[in-house]
Design a protein around this motif. Structure first.
Motif, PDB file in Angstrom:
ATOM      1  N   LEU A 264      48.913  45.291  12.252  1.00 36.83           N
ATOM      2  CA  LEU A 264      47.886  44.279  12.425  1.00 36.83           C
ATOM      3  C   LEU A 264      48.500  42.979  12.950  1.00 36.83           C
ATOM      4  O   LEU A 264      49.728  42.793  12.879  1.00 36.83           O
ATOM      5  CB  LEU A 264      47.187  44.020  11.084  1.00 36.83           C
ATOM      6  CG  LEU A 264      46.270  45.140  10.579  1.00 36.83           C
ATOM      7  CD1 LEU A 264      45.858  44.880   9.133  1.00 36.83           C
ATOM      8  CD2 LEU A 264      45.037  45.284  11.469  1.00 36.83           C
ATOM      9  N   PRO A 265      47.672  42.062  13.499  1.00 40.38           N
ATOM     10  CA  PRO A 265      48.208  40.783  13.992  1.00 40.38           C
ATOM     11  C   PRO A 265      49.028  40.075  12.923  1.00 40.38           C
ATOM     12  O   PRO A 265      48.614  39.996  11.765  1.00 40.38           O
ATOM     13  CB  PRO A 265      46.937  39.993  14.341  1.00 40.38           C
ATOM     14  CG  PRO A 265      45.917  41.037  14.642  1.00 40.38           C
ATOM     15  CD  PRO A 265      46.217  42.174  13.708  1.00 40.38           C
ATOM     16  N   HIS A 266      50.173  39.570  13.320  1.00 39.08           N
ATOM     17  CA  HIS A 266      51.044  38.894  12.358  1.00 39.08           C
ATOM     18  C   HIS A 266      50.351  37.646  11.832  1.00 39.08           C
ATOM     19  O   HIS A 266      49.907  36.785  12.593  1.00 39.08           O
ATOM     20  CB  HIS A 266      52.362  38.520  13.023  1.00 39.08           C
ATOM     21  CG  HIS A 266      53.319  37.848  12.096  1.00 39.08           C
ATOM     22  ND1 HIS A 266      53.698  38.390  10.877  1.00 39.08           N
ATOM     23  CD2 HIS A 266      53.981  36.654  12.190  1.00 39.08           C
ATOM     24  CE1 HIS A 266      54.554  37.590  10.270  1.00 39.08           C
ATOM     25  NE2 HIS A 266      54.740  36.527  11.043  1.00 39.08           N
ATOM     26  N   THR A 267      50.244  37.554  10.511  1.00 40.79           N
ATOM     27  CA  THR A 267      49.556  36.439   9.869  1.00 40.79           C
ATOM     28  C   THR A 267      50.472  35.843   8.815  1.00 40.79           C
ATOM     29  O   THR A 267      50.435  36.214   7.634  1.00 40.79           O
ATOM     30  CB  THR A 267      48.234  36.915   9.226  1.00 40.79           C
ATOM     31  OG1 THR A 267      47.482  37.662  10.184  1.00 40.79           O
ATOM     32  CG2 THR A 267      47.402  35.734   8.756  1.00 40.79           C
ATOM     33  N   PRO A 268      51.328  34.905   9.212  1.00 43.13           N
ATOM     34  CA  PRO A 268      52.292  34.333   8.272  1.00 43.13           C
ATOM     35  C   PRO A 268      51.616  33.406   7.272  1.00 43.13           C
ATOM     36  O   PRO A 268      50.519  32.888   7.534  1.00 43.13           O
ATOM     37  CB  PRO A 268      53.245  33.544   9.187  1.00 43.13           C
ATOM     38  CG  PRO A 268      52.392  33.174  10.357  1.00 43.13           C
ATOM     39  CD  PRO A 268      51.447  34.325  10.554  1.00 43.13           C
ATOM     40  N   PRO A 269      52.237  33.190   6.122  1.00 41.18           N
ATOM     41  CA  PRO A 269      51.672  32.261   5.129  1.00 41.18           C
ATOM     42  C   PRO A 269      51.701  30.837   5.651  1.00 41.18           C
ATOM     43  O   PRO A 269      52.700  30.385   6.212  1.00 41.18           O
ATOM     44  CB  PRO A 269      52.589  32.445   3.918  1.00 41.18           C
ATOM     45  CG  PRO A 269      53.880  32.942   4.495  1.00 41.18           C
ATOM     46  CD  PRO A 269      53.512  33.786   5.676  1.00 41.18           C
ATOM     47  N   LYS A 270      50.591  30.131   5.477  1.00 37.37           N
ATOM     48  CA  LYS A 270      50.479  28.777   6.014  1.00 37.37           C
ATOM     49  C   LYS A 270      51.382  27.775   5.303  1.00 37.37           C
ATOM     50  O   LYS A 270      51.792  26.778   5.876  1.00 37.37           O
ATOM     51  CB  LYS A 270      49.028  28.309   5.941  1.00 37.37           C
ATOM     52  CG  LYS A 270      48.119  29.022   6.930  1.00 37.37           C
ATOM     53  CD  LYS A 270      46.722  28.439   6.879  1.00 37.37           C
ATOM     54  CE  LYS A 270      45.836  29.070   7.953  1.00 37.37           C
ATOM     55  NZ  LYS A 270      46.297  28.753   9.314  1.00 37.37           N
ATOM     56  N   ALA A 271      51.685  28.034   4.038  1.00 40.09           N
ATOM     57  CA  ALA A 271      52.476  27.072   3.254  1.00 40.09           C
ATOM     58  C   ALA A 271      53.932  27.516   3.098  1.00 40.09           C
ATOM     59  O   ALA A 271      54.635  27.062   2.200  1.00 40.09           O
ATOM     60  CB  ALA A 271      51.841  26.878   1.883  1.00 40.09           C
ATOM     61  N   LYS A 272      54.402  28.403   3.984  1.00 43.53           N
ATOM     62  CA  LYS A 272      55.766  28.912   3.878  1.00 43.53           C
ATOM     63  C   LYS A 272      56.782  27.785   4.027  1.00 43.53           C
ATOM     64  O   LYS A 272      56.658  26.918   4.890  1.00 43.53           O
ATOM     65  CB  LYS A 272      56.020  29.968   4.951  1.00 43.53           C
ATOM     66  CG  LYS A 272      57.381  30.628   4.838  1.00 43.53           C
ATOM     67  CD  LYS A 272      57.541  31.728   5.880  1.00 43.53           C
ATOM     68  CE  LYS A 272      58.889  32.407   5.735  1.00 43.53           C
ATOM     69  NZ  LYS A 272      59.069  33.505   6.730  1.00 43.53           N
ATOM     70  N   GLY A 273      57.791  27.798   3.162  1.00 40.42           N
ATOM     71  CA  GLY A 273      58.862  26.821   3.249  1.00 40.42           C
ATOM     72  C   GLY A 273      58.632  25.573   2.432  1.00 40.42           C
ATOM     73  O   GLY A 273      59.537  24.748   2.278  1.00 40.42           O
ATOM     74  N   THR A 274      57.447  25.399   1.902  1.00 38.82           N
ATOM     75  CA  THR A 274      57.171  24.230   1.068  1.00 38.82           C
ATOM     76  C   THR A 274      57.454  24.566  -0.392  1.00 38.82           C
ATOM     77  O   THR A 274      57.372  25.710  -0.806  1.00 38.82           O
ATOM     78  CB  THR A 274      55.704  23.791   1.207  1.00 38.82           C
ATOM     79  OG1 THR A 274      54.854  24.863   0.788  1.00 38.82           O
ATOM     80  CG2 THR A 274      55.383  23.447   2.655  1.00 38.82           C
ATOM     81  N   GLN A 275      57.794  23.545  -1.157  1.00 32.23           N
ATOM     82  CA  GLN A 275      58.092  23.753  -2.563  1.00 32.23           C
ATOM     83  C   GLN A 275      56.811  24.079  -3.322  1.00 32.23           C
ATOM     84  O   GLN A 275      55.796  23.400  -3.191  1.00 32.23           O
ATOM     85  CB  GLN A 275      58.748  22.508  -3.158  1.00 32.23           C
ATOM     86  CG  GLN A 275      59.215  22.704  -4.599  1.00 32.23           C
ATOM     87  CD  GLN A 275      59.965  21.494  -5.114  1.00 32.23           C
ATOM     88  OE1 GLN A 275      60.150  20.523  -4.395  1.00 32.23           O
ATOM     89  NE2 GLN A 275      60.407  21.549  -6.367  1.00 32.23           N
ATOM     90  N   ALA A 276      56.868  25.129  -4.097  1.00 32.80           N
ATOM     91  CA  ALA A 276      55.672  25.584  -4.813  1.00 32.80           C
ATOM     92  C   ALA A 276      55.715  25.173  -6.280  1.00 32.80           C
ATOM     93  O   ALA A 276      56.693  25.416  -6.969  1.00 32.80           O
ATOM     94  CB  ALA A 276      55.555  27.104  -4.710  1.00 32.80           C
ATOM     95  N   SER A 277      54.656  24.543  -6.729  1.00 30.01           N
ATOM     96  CA  SER A 277      54.519  24.246  -8.147  1.00 30.01           C
ATOM     97  C   SER A 277      53.894  25.447  -8.843  1.00 30.01           C
ATOM     98  O   SER A 277      53.334  26.342  -8.210  1.00 30.01           O
ATOM     99  CB  SER A 277      53.624  23.018  -8.340  1.00 30.01           C
ATOM    100  OG  SER A 277      52.297  23.303  -7.948  1.00 30.01           O
ATOM    101  N   PHE A 278      54.006  25.467 -10.166  1.00 29.40           N
ATOM    102  CA  PHE A 278      53.401  26.557 -10.936  1.00 29.40           C
ATOM    103  C   PHE A 278      51.903  26.608 -10.691  1.00 29.40           C
ATOM    104  O   PHE A 278      51.322  27.687 -10.546  1.00 29.40           O
ATOM    105  CB  PHE A 278      53.688  26.341 -12.427  1.00 29.40           C
ATOM    106  CG  PHE A 278      53.126  27.416 -13.319  1.00 29.40           C
ATOM    107  CD1 PHE A 278      53.732  28.669 -13.384  1.00 29.40           C
ATOM    108  CD2 PHE A 278      51.992  27.188 -14.082  1.00 29.40           C
ATOM    109  CE1 PHE A 278      53.218  29.662 -14.197  1.00 29.40           C
ATOM    110  CE2 PHE A 278      51.464  28.180 -14.902  1.00 29.40           C
ATOM    111  CZ  PHE A 278      52.088  29.416 -14.952  1.00 29.40           C
ATOM    112  N   ARG A 279      51.286  25.464 -10.568  1.00 31.11           N
ATOM    113  CA  ARG A 279      49.845  25.392 -10.325  1.00 31.11           C
ATOM    114  C   ARG A 279      49.483  26.007  -8.983  1.00 31.11           C
ATOM    115  O   ARG A 279      48.511  26.746  -8.853  1.00 31.11           O
ATOM    116  CB  ARG A 279      49.403  23.923 -10.366  1.00 31.11           C
ATOM    117  CG  ARG A 279      47.927  23.713 -10.108  1.00 31.11           C
ATOM    118  CD  ARG A 279      47.594  22.227 -10.088  1.00 31.11           C
ATOM    119  NE  ARG A 279      46.185  21.991  -9.826  1.00 31.11           N
ATOM    120  CZ  ARG A 279      45.255  21.992 -10.747  1.00 31.11           C
ATOM    121  NH1 ARG A 279      45.578  22.181 -12.013  1.00 31.11           N
ATOM    122  NH2 ARG A 279      43.998  21.775 -10.428  1.00 31.11           N
TER     123      ARG A 279
END
Length: 402
Positions: A177-192
């Motif tokens: 399927l068309p490549h659909t990368p995560p929009k928030a990749k590379g950003t620091q993720a909080s538990f929330r």
């Protein structure tokens, strides 16, 4: 949107809902007639999908929004799901069947939100383009129902074999399927953020909150349709329950194609109100129809599925996509899945089993009394939505779609 991508997404939707339709429609009849499970056990089995739907938003918020490409996640989940669905067909006690089914639904349910999210991210105008792609999912559901009836396996474990085979096929197909990368990749993720809880801030919008809560509430009576209709049709002497129920999906396909026109003419609020009142009418038709009364009422209730489903659920999905910021769209779709197929249907599947048991005496069921319960519940939700959903905001979204 290029034609090649449209075709890819359409095939994805066809297979996605072919899998679900192959076993979900007639599982109640299989568990009741062939396995001899109680009504509460049948309701509990249908509730497995709801439990999975409550967990999947957290999974979607972590995986699809932040870490892994959507199409790869879908591929893995469908491959594992195919194996689990095959194993479920081999089990004949509720104590072993239910955990296996629950494990499968934990794999399948996230793909519902992921397939929507993947589609939306490839579209320039989801309001106009999504219905024409999503309609292939309806055709997939119809095709699976017709195949099950044609093979004569409505009440056999083979319904799971069919679903397992197609699940593996979609798992392989998903990687292309068309490549659909995560929009928030590379950003620091909080538990929330990892749990997808940031999407809860959207509940500050009154209309968004009313839509989510109403969606949850309407799924309580909705679960009666999914869990009990195949048994109801068998009890009333209608053969080929899966093929008969596919008439509803045919109407769903028709109304999906007409949805852009309805958005312009009616707006979001009126479309969703029409959807909810159609549920009330459907259950009343079921309550007072039948071979000994007016069998046309049963078929009319089934044919209402196009308005029941499209005008409420698909309209709601598009509304959510328009309201949510780009980086929260997957989480927002997951949240609406949590509210509908999760919490609402979990309560509803359990409640439907309790109601059926309450109106069963000496193995005879009072179907009129059973269907009047979801009819009344749907009417209450209709009134809540009518009074609280803001017309001004629904028109704004309809204008964006148009």
């Amino acid at each position: 949107m290029p034609l090649s991508i449209r075709l890819q997404l359409s095939v994805m939707m066809f297979l996605q809902y072919f899998i679900w339709g192959s076993w979900y429609v007639t599982m109640g009849a299989y568990l009741d007639v062939t396995q001899g499970f109680s009504a509460i056990e049948v309701g509990t089995a249908y509730g497995a999908l709801s439990i999975a739907a409550m967990i999947s938003p957290f999974f979607v918020g972590m995986v699809a929004d932040r870490f892994f490409a959507t199409e790869r996640v879908m591929g893995v989940l469908h491959l594992v799901g195919g194996v689990l669905l095959y194993l479920a067909a081999q089990l004949d006690s509720f104590a072993t069947f239910y955990p296996c089914l629950l494990a499968y639904t934990l794999c399948y349910t996230p793909t519902m939100a992921l397939s929507n999210s993947l589609s939306f991210q490839q579209m320039a105008d989801p309001g106009k383009q999504f219905p024409t792609v999503r309609v292939l999912g309806t055709f997939g559901w119809i095709a699976s129902n017709l195949l099950v009836s044609q093979l004569g396996i409505d009440t056999q474990a083979s319904i799971f074999h069919v679903g397992a085979a197609v699940s593996v096929a979609l798992g392989i197909y998903s990687f292309f399927l068309p490549h659909t990368p995560p929009k928030a990749k590379g950003t620091q993720a909080s538990f929330r953020e990892i749990l997808g809880l940031d999407a809860l801030k959207l509940m500050k919008n009154v209309s968004f909150a009313v839509l989510v809560i109403s969606s949850m509430l309407i799924c309580i009576p909705l679960s009666f349709y999914y869990a009990q209709t195949s048994q109801f049709l068998v009890a009333t002497g209608i053969s080929n329950a899966a093929a008969t129920l596919s008439l509803g999906q045919a109407m769903e396909a028709l109304f999906l194609l007409l949805m852009p026109l309805f958005f312009v003419q009616l707006g979001v609020k009126k479309m969703m109100l029409f959807g909810m009142i159609s549920w009330v009418i459907r259950y009343l038709l079921f309550a007072f129809g039948g071979p000994d009364e007016a069998i046309w009422m049963l078929y009319a209730g089934i044919l209402l599925h196009g308005i029941c489903y499209d005008f409420f659920f698909v309209t709601g999905q598009i509304y959510v996509d328009k309201r949510a910021p780009a980086h929260l769209r997957s989480s927002a779709q997951g949240m609406i899945t949590f509210a509908t197929y999760g919490l609402g249907m979990l309560i509803g599947t359990w409640f439907s089993g309790v109601v059926v048991e309450a109106f069963t005496a000496d193995e005879l069921r009072d179907w009129t009394a059973i269907w009047l319960v979801p009819a009344g519940a749907s009417a209450v939700v209709f009134l809540v939505f009518l009074l609280l959903f803001k017309e001004k905001e629904s028109k704004a979204v309809a204008a964006q779609v148009a």
